[in-house]
Write a protein that holds these residues in place. Structure first.
Motif, PDB file in Angstrom:
ATOM      1  N   SER A 144       0.827  -1.210   0.000  1.00 17.18           N
ATOM      2  CA  SER A 144       0.000   0.000   0.000  1.00 17.18           C
ATOM      3  C   SER A 144       0.862   1.262   0.000  1.00 17.18           C
ATOM      4  O   SER A 144       0.336   2.364  -0.112  1.00 17.18           O
ATOM      5  CB  SER A 144      -0.945  -0.005   1.205  1.00 17.18           C
ATOM      6  OG  SER A 144      -0.194   0.049   2.407  1.00 17.18           O
ATOM      7  N   GLU A 146       2.838   3.747  -1.817  1.00 19.71           N
ATOM      8  CA  GLU A 146       2.928   4.092  -3.231  1.00 19.71           C
ATOM      9  C   GLU A 146       4.366   4.165  -3.741  1.00 19.71           C
ATOM     10  O   GLU A 146       4.658   3.744  -4.862  1.00 19.71           O
ATOM     11  CB  GLU A 146       2.196   5.418  -3.494  1.00 19.71           C
ATOM     12  CG  GLU A 146       2.170   5.765  -4.963  1.00 19.71           C
ATOM     13  CD  GLU A 146       1.217   6.899  -5.320  1.00 19.71           C
ATOM     14  OE1 GLU A 146       0.566   7.461  -4.401  1.00 19.71           O
ATOM     15  OE2 GLU A 146       1.129   7.222  -6.520  1.00 19.71           O
ATOM     16  N   SER A 160       0.034   1.553 -12.951  1.00 20.04           N
ATOM     17  CA  SER A 160      -0.120   2.705 -12.067  1.00 20.04           C
ATOM     18  C   SER A 160      -0.806   2.326 -10.749  1.00 20.04           C
ATOM     19  O   SER A 160      -1.761   1.542 -10.715  1.00 20.04           O
ATOM     20  CB  SER A 160      -0.866   3.822 -12.807  1.00 20.04           C
ATOM     21  OG  SER A 160      -2.068   4.138 -12.173  1.00 20.04           O
ATOM     22  N   TYR A 161      -0.263   2.876  -9.668  1.00 21.33           N
ATOM     23  CA  TYR A 161      -0.821   2.638  -8.322  1.00 21.33           C
ATOM     24  C   TYR A 161      -2.257   3.140  -8.246  1.00 21.33           C
ATOM     25  O   TYR A 161      -3.129   2.469  -7.703  1.00 21.33           O
ATOM     26  CB  TYR A 161       0.066   3.345  -7.294  1.00 21.33           C
ATOM     27  CG  TYR A 161      -0.376   3.198  -5.855  1.00 21.33           C
ATOM     28  CD1 TYR A 161      -0.090   2.041  -5.140  1.00 21.33           C
ATOM     29  CD2 TYR A 161      -1.077   4.224  -5.210  1.00 21.33           C
ATOM     30  CE1 TYR A 161      -0.476   1.906  -3.813  1.00 21.33           C
ATOM     31  CE2 TYR A 161      -1.472   4.095  -3.886  1.00 21.33           C
ATOM     32  CZ  TYR A 161      -1.167   2.936  -3.193  1.00 21.33           C
ATOM     33  OH  TYR A 161      -1.559   2.806  -1.885  1.00 21.33           O
ATOM     34  N   SER A 162      -2.502   4.316  -8.819  1.00 26.41           N
ATOM     35  CA  SER A 162      -3.863   4.867  -8.687  1.00 26.41           C
ATOM     36  C   SER A 162      -4.881   4.040  -9.480  1.00 26.41           C
ATOM     37  O   SER A 162      -6.031   3.897  -9.055  1.00 26.41           O
ATOM     38  CB  SER A 162      -3.897   6.343  -9.082  1.00 26.41           C
ATOM     39  OG  SER A 162      -3.503   6.492 -10.411  1.00 26.41           O
ATOM     40  N   HIS A 163      -4.472   3.462 -10.599  1.00 29.27           N
ATOM     41  CA  HIS A 163      -5.400   2.573 -11.323  1.00 29.27           C
ATOM     42  C   HIS A 163      -5.733   1.331 -10.495  1.00 29.27           C
ATOM     43  O   HIS A 163      -6.863   0.834 -10.519  1.00 29.27           O
ATOM     44  CB  HIS A 163      -4.802   2.123 -12.658  1.00 29.27           C
ATOM     45  CG  HIS A 163      -4.746   3.212 -13.680  1.00 29.27           C
ATOM     46  ND1 HIS A 163      -4.155   3.059 -14.909  1.00 29.27           N
ATOM     47  CD2 HIS A 163      -5.209   4.476 -13.640  1.00 29.27           C
ATOM     48  CE1 HIS A 163      -4.244   4.186 -15.588  1.00 29.27           C
ATOM     49  NE2 HIS A 163      -4.885   5.071 -14.835  1.00 29.27           N
ATOM     50  N   ARG A 164      -4.731   0.847  -9.781  1.00 31.21           N
ATOM     51  CA  ARG A 164      -4.965  -0.342  -8.940  1.00 31.21           C
ATOM     52  C   ARG A 164      -5.994  -0.023  -7.859  1.00 31.21           C
ATOM     53  O   ARG A 164      -6.916  -0.794  -7.602  1.00 31.21           O
ATOM     54  CB  ARG A 164      -3.638  -0.819  -8.345  1.00 31.21           C
ATOM     55  CG  ARG A 164      -3.737  -2.024  -7.433  1.00 31.21           C
ATOM     56  CD  ARG A 164      -4.196  -3.276  -8.151  1.00 31.21           C
ATOM     57  NE  ARG A 164      -3.232  -3.747  -9.116  1.00 31.21           N
ATOM     58  CZ  ARG A 164      -2.510  -4.856  -9.006  1.00 31.21           C
ATOM     59  NH1 ARG A 164      -2.676  -5.653  -7.987  1.00 31.21           N
ATOM     60  NH2 ARG A 164      -1.651  -5.204  -9.932  1.00 31.21           N
ATOM     61  N   ILE A 165      -5.807   1.146  -7.233  1.00 30.73           N
ATOM     62  CA  ILE A 165      -6.753   1.564  -6.190  1.00 30.73           C
ATOM     63  C   ILE A 165      -8.156   1.724  -6.782  1.00 30.73           C
ATOM     64  O   ILE A 165      -9.157   1.282  -6.196  1.00 30.73           O
ATOM     65  CB  ILE A 165      -6.314   2.924  -5.568  1.00 30.73           C
ATOM     66  CG1 ILE A 165      -4.920   2.798  -4.933  1.00 30.73           C
ATOM     67  CG2 ILE A 165      -7.349   3.456  -4.581  1.00 30.73           C
ATOM     68  CD1 ILE A 165      -4.883   2.168  -3.584  1.00 30.73           C
ATOM     69  N   GLU A 166      -8.196   2.323  -7.963  1.00 32.38           N
ATOM     70  CA  GLU A 166      -9.486   2.534  -8.614  1.00 32.38           C
ATOM     71  C   GLU A 166     -10.155   1.189  -8.913  1.00 32.38           C
ATOM     72  O   GLU A 166     -11.370   1.022  -8.697  1.00 32.38           O
ATOM     73  CB  GLU A 166      -9.246   3.306  -9.912  1.00 32.38           C
ATOM     74  CG  GLU A 166     -10.467   4.009 -10.457  1.00 32.38           C
ATOM     75  CD  GLU A 166     -10.131   4.656 -11.798  1.00 32.38           C
ATOM     76  OE1 GLU A 166      -9.091   5.353 -11.878  1.00 32.38           O
ATOM     77  OE2 GLU A 166     -10.886   4.434 -12.755  1.00 32.38           O
ATOM     78  N   ASN A 169     -11.767  -0.171  -5.879  1.00 27.93           N
ATOM     79  CA  ASN A 169     -13.017   0.527  -5.566  1.00 27.93           C
ATOM     80  C   ASN A 169     -14.155   0.113  -6.496  1.00 27.93           C
ATOM     81  O   ASN A 169     -15.291  -0.059  -6.062  1.00 27.93           O
ATOM     82  CB  ASN A 169     -12.805   2.042  -5.609  1.00 27.93           C
ATOM     83  CG  ASN A 169     -12.001   2.516  -4.404  1.00 27.93           C
ATOM     84  OD1 ASN A 169     -12.176   2.020  -3.287  1.00 27.93           O
ATOM     85  ND2 ASN A 169     -11.091   3.451  -4.624  1.00 27.93           N
TER      86      ASN A 169
END
Ligand code: 5AD
Length: 342
Positions: A144, A146, A160-166, A169
């Motif tokens: 977790s 980044e 991308s880390y943010s794509h993984r988080i998205e 969700n």
């Protein structure tokens, strides 16, 4: 708690066992794991089936072999299967998984629960697979932190880390029971990172978790940092403490005794059950292909007869005082409570 040793460590495991018994009981749920393809579009620095690994022999199981493995899981009263693969998102792949989900439901009279572990996909794909009958999804965050995530993956849109988080969700919003997890003992990873991982799980309000030790694979870029690694014994001990702490922090989720634990200790998974895990995922991939689904070194049971392995495993788990949740989906209590609230 993650640094506990000696008596403190003992108390930690006593506490996690007590909470496990009180919150989820002594049932262990089986999920038959089918690694149906190692073709992958990603290039994660730690993983043996990364796209750039020319030494990996690629395979995709034919439908009949996947469905035979599901029938085997059903006949052995496992209750659920996990379909796992490299990350592919073309239309043919999406359609195929969709067809397989329907076929598995049909061959088992809706009996088998289906968990998917096929990486990041579009919201539409996640929805389609959910509507066809998959109801749980595993997508590890890997770490977790980044900046550590960036050290473990190429720096591009696909990783991308943010794509993984998205994606995590979206999975949750789609209605799946959501599982995530991390690798433990990665180069550059600190105990603070791991504590952060536990808080990340809590914050995301996950239903399931699978975490295991990082195990090096010689044909990957991360293998060059072998000198930074803790010993296998220490990685195992840390992984068991992560499981115990997570059981205390999130008492009613499902926690898997991961396969990677087994590769560093013949009884790693049984130790994880004792530390607080309540799910085990025996590998049902036909043995020729199982060898090729090589994420890390030391994958166990590559030549054994699957039926004999399962019989042995069930006996062993019962002898430890656990009850096997035969023919049950074994959804996490957490997911049920979450559903009741919405
Ligand atoms: N060591 C341990 N686990 C690994 N995985 C991938 N490569 C390794 C490795 N070298 C794990 C990742 C992935 C899961 C399917 O396997 O966490 O999400």
């Amino acid at each position: 708690m993650l640094c506990a040793t000696g008596d403190d460590e003992k108390s930690l495991f006593e506490k996690s066992q007590e909470i496990r018994a009180r919150e989820v009981g002594d049932k262990v749920y089986f999920r038959g794991l089918i690694e149906f393809s190692n073709v992958c579009s990603k290039d994660c620095f730690y993983c043996g089936i990364r796209k750039s690994n020319r030494n990996a022999i690629r395979y995709t199981l034919p439908d009949v072999e996947i469905l035979d493995a599901c029938r085997f899981a059903y006949e052995n009263r496992m209750g659920s299967v996990v379909l796992q693969s490299g990350e592919i998102s073309n239309t043919a792949f999406v359609n195929r998984v969709d067809r397989l989900i329907r076929a598995i439901k049909q061959l088992s009279n809706n009996g088998l629960g289906i968990t998917l572990s096929c990486g990041e996909q579009s919201a539409g794909t996640y929805r389609r697979w959910f509507e066809s009958g998959a109801h749980r999804y595993l997508l590890r965050i890997e770490t977790s932190n980044e900046s550590l995530y960036k050290k473990l993956h190429p720096c591009d849109d696909l990783h991308s880390y943010s794509h993984r988080i998205e994606a995590l969700n979206i999975l949750k919003k789609t209605g799946y029971q959501l599982g995530t997890g991390v690798m433990i003992g990665l180069p550059f990873q600190t105990v603070e990172d791991l504590a952060g991982d536990i808080l990340f799980f809590k914050n995301l309000d996950i239903d399931m978790c699978g975490m295991g030790p990082y195990v090096e694979h010689g044909d990957t870029p991360l293998a060059q940092y072998g000198n930074l690694l803790k010993t296998k014994e220490k990685r195992l001990a840390l992984a068991l403490k992560m499981i115990a702490v997570l059981r205390i922090v999130m008492p009613d989720i499902n926690i898997a005794a991961s396969t990677a634990l087994h590769s560093i200790d013949p009884f790693g998974r049984e130790k994880a059950l004792t530390a607080g895990a309540n799910v085990i995922m025996p590998n049902l991939t036909p043995s020729d292909q199982k060898k090729k689904y090589c994420l890390y070194e030391g994958k166990p049971h590559l030549d054994d007869d699957i039926q004999a392995v399962i019989n042995e495993m069930m006996k062993k788990i019962e002898s430890l005082g656990f009850e096997i949740g035969y023919n049950q989906w074994g959804d996490s209590k957490h997911a049920k409570k979450r559903a009741a609230h919405h």
